[in-house]
Write a protein that holds these residues in place. Structure first.
Motif, PDB file in Angstrom:
ATOM      1  N   ASP A 177       0.991   6.549  -1.503  1.00  0.00           N
ATOM      2  CA  ASP A 177       0.217   5.476  -0.883  1.00  0.00           C
ATOM      3  C   ASP A 177      -1.046   5.200  -1.682  1.00  0.00           C
ATOM      4  N   THR A 230      -5.851   6.205  -5.156  1.00  0.00           N
ATOM      5  CA  THR A 230      -7.250   5.939  -5.487  1.00  0.00           C
ATOM      6  C   THR A 230      -8.124   7.187  -5.355  1.00  0.00           C
ATOM      7  N   SER A 231      -7.802   8.057  -4.414  1.00  0.00           N
ATOM      8  CA  SER A 231      -8.628   9.259  -4.237  1.00  0.00           C
ATOM      9  C   SER A 231      -8.405  10.279  -5.349  1.00  0.00           C
ATOM     10  N   THR A 273      -0.748  10.594   8.134  1.00  0.00           N
ATOM     11  CA  THR A 273      -0.518   9.443   7.266  1.00  0.00           C
ATOM     12  C   THR A 273      -0.541   8.167   8.088  1.00  0.00           C
ATOM     13  N   ASP A 274      -0.551   7.034   7.376  1.00  0.00           N
ATOM     14  CA  ASP A 274      -0.490   5.749   8.074  1.00  0.00           C
ATOM     15  C   ASP A 274       0.881   5.107   7.902  1.00  0.00           C
ATOM     16  N   HIS A 327       0.807  -1.216   0.000  1.00  0.00           N
ATOM     17  CA  HIS A 327       0.000   0.000   0.000  1.00  0.00           C
ATOM     18  C   HIS A 327       0.842   1.269   0.000  1.00  0.00           C
ATOM     19  N   GLN A 375      -4.112   5.062  -0.803  1.00  0.00           N
ATOM     20  CA  GLN A 375      -5.237   5.959  -0.530  1.00  0.00           C
ATOM     21  C   GLN A 375      -5.158   7.208  -1.399  1.00  0.00           C
ATOM     22  N   THR A 376      -3.983   7.803  -1.502  1.00  0.00           N
ATOM     23  CA  THR A 376      -3.810   8.982  -2.336  1.00  0.00           C
ATOM     24  C   THR A 376      -4.053   8.640  -3.798  1.00  0.00           C
TER      25      THR A 376
END
Length: 169
Positions: free
Chosen positions: A58, A63-64, A108-109, A42, A60-61
């Motif tokens: 990442d 896909t968003s 962030t994760d 990821h 998330q970034t």
């Protein structure tokens, strides 16, 4: 038998991911997505041509910001997905508490782990923290000299008959 200190006091070097798949700054957002899917990761550290650490992209970034209505955006450089300022990094000797605080501060994760010269040596993710909290032992890869194992996958396009490639048998 020596008791280990509480998790929050342990150094991040004990739980950071050492073997990292990286992506070159010149690669596309689509290549980043392909690498993440194939490697089942990821987070992809982004490096320049000399291997210098630029940041982390990442899932998330990715896909968003994906826009299926604009396929040309899939070819934009992966560097366009990096935050304007890189998240705070920690040193291998930093505590797990410090790493968790850096994640919260940057929103962030993950948190990059760098040496005193800013060279990427590992990555700590929320998954690493949860695994450590759950007591999951990780297979520790033998270290061979202090440098992390950074992998870069280069795309290989198949040859097409009539375009300089060999025809199939």
């Amino acid at each position: 038998m020596t008791a280990q200190p509480p998790l929050e006091q342990r150094p991040v070097a004990e739980l950071m991911t050492l073997d990292l798949l990286t992506i070159a700054a010149s690669e596309s957002a689509l290549m980043a997505w392909e690498l993440m899917c194939k490697a089942e990761v990821h987070h992809l550290p982004v490096t320049d041509d000399e291997g210098g650490f630029l940041g982390v992209v990442d899932a998330q970034t990715l896909t968003s910001t994906w826009n299926a209505a604009a396929p040309q955006q899939a070819r934009r450089p992966v560097t366009t997905l990096l935050p304007s300022r890189p998240p705070a990094a920690v040193r291998p000797s930093a505590t797990v508490r410090d790493a968790a605080g850096a994640m919260l501060e940057s929103g962030t994760d993950y948190v990059p782990v760098t040496d005193d010269h800013g060279v990427l040596v590992g990555l700590v993710t929320a998954r690493d923290l949860i695994g450590a909290l759950a007591g999951v032992e990780r297979d520790a890869a033998p270290r061979s000299g202090g440098m992390p194992s950074l992998y870069r996958i280069e795309p290989v396009l198949p040859a097409h008959p009539g375009h300089g490639g060999m025809a199939p048998d």
